[in-house]
Design a protein around this motif. Structure first.
Motif, mmCIF file in Angstrom:
data_model
loop_
_atom_site.group_PDB
_atom_site.id
_atom_site.type_symbol
_atom_site.label_atom_id
_atom_site.label_comp_id
_atom_site.label_asym_id
_atom_site.label_seq_id
_atom_site.Cartn_x
_atom_site.Cartn_y
_atom_site.Cartn_z
ATOM 1 N N ALA A 25 -131.887 52.518 -51.635
ATOM 2 C CA ALA A 25 -131.119 52.768 -50.507
ATOM 3 C C ALA A 25 -130.151 53.955 -50.483
ATOM 4 N N ARG A 26 -129.422 54.127 -51.761
ATOM 5 C CA ARG A 26 -128.376 54.916 -51.921
ATOM 6 C C ARG A 26 -129.062 56.431 -51.898
ATOM 7 N N PHE A 51 -125.539 61.459 -46.363
ATOM 8 C CA PHE A 51 -124.494 60.640 -46.526
ATOM 9 C C PHE A 51 -123.817 61.079 -47.781
ATOM 10 N N LYS A 52 -122.516 61.008 -48.023
ATOM 11 C CA LYS A 52 -121.934 61.162 -49.304
ATOM 12 C C LYS A 52 -120.914 60.084 -49.775
ATOM 13 N N PHE A 53 -121.119 59.385 -50.806
ATOM 14 C CA PHE A 53 -120.414 58.434 -51.371
ATOM 15 C C PHE A 53 -119.239 58.769 -52.201
ATOM 16 N N LYS A 103 -130.281 61.781 -46.586
ATOM 17 C CA LYS A 103 -130.107 61.975 -45.422
ATOM 18 C C LYS A 103 -128.818 62.700 -44.972
ATOM 19 N N ASP A 140 -132.156 57.320 -50.507
ATOM 20 C CA ASP A 140 -132.238 57.420 -48.973
ATOM 21 C C ASP A 140 -131.080 57.916 -48.463
ATOM 22 N N LEU A 141 -129.789 57.330 -48.353
ATOM 23 C CA LEU A 141 -128.883 57.658 -47.592
ATOM 24 C C LEU A 141 -128.330 59.326 -48.068
ATOM 25 N N ILE A 142 -128.443 59.598 -49.588
ATOM 26 C CA ILE A 142 -128.010 60.951 -50.041
ATOM 27 C C ILE A 142 -129.022 61.599 -49.441
#
Length: 97
Positions: free
Chosen positions: A84-85, A93-95, A91, A87-89
Motif C-alpha cells: 500500500a505504501r 503521496f509523501k511519507f 500516486k 502504491d501511495l508513493i
C-alpha cells in the motif's frame, strides 16, 4: 419462533430475579425461611454483583493470557502495508518517515 436480543434476555432474567426478591424484601411474601434469612436475602444482589465482577476479571485475564499470536498473519499484514505504501508513493503521496 420467538427471537430475543441479548438485552431482552438479560432484562427477562433480571425480572425473574427481581420480582420474587422484591416480594420477599418488601414483605409481600412471609414465610419462616424468609424471616430467618432476611439479611442473607437482602445482601443477595451485592453477592451476585461481586460474583459477576470476579467472573468478569477471570474471563478477561484468561482470554488475555491465552491469546494466540499469528506470525503468518502478521507477516502478511506487513507485506500488505508495504504494498500500500508503494502504491501511495507511486500516486505522489509523501511519507514523513
Amino acid at each position: 419462533m420467538l427471537i430475543m436480543t441479548n438485552l431482552q434476555r438479560w432484562l427477562f432474567y433480571a425480572t425473574l430475579f427481581a420480582v420474587p426478591y422484591l416480594a420477599i424484601v418488601l414483605g409481600t411474601v412471609q414465610t419462616a425461611l424468609t424471616s430467618k434469612y432476611l439479611l442473607h436475602i437482602q445482601l443477595l444482589p451485592l453477592l451476585l454483583l461481586i460474583l459477576f465482577g470476579i467472573y468478569s476479571v477471570w474471563t478477561v485475564l484468561y482470554r488475555t493470557f491465552t491469546f494466540n499470536d499469528c506470525p503468518e498473519a502478521a507477516k502478511e499484514l506487513q507485506e500488505e502495508i508495504l504494498e500500500a505504501r508503494k502504491d501511495l508513493i507511486a500516486k505522489g503521496f509523501k511519507f514523513r518517515d
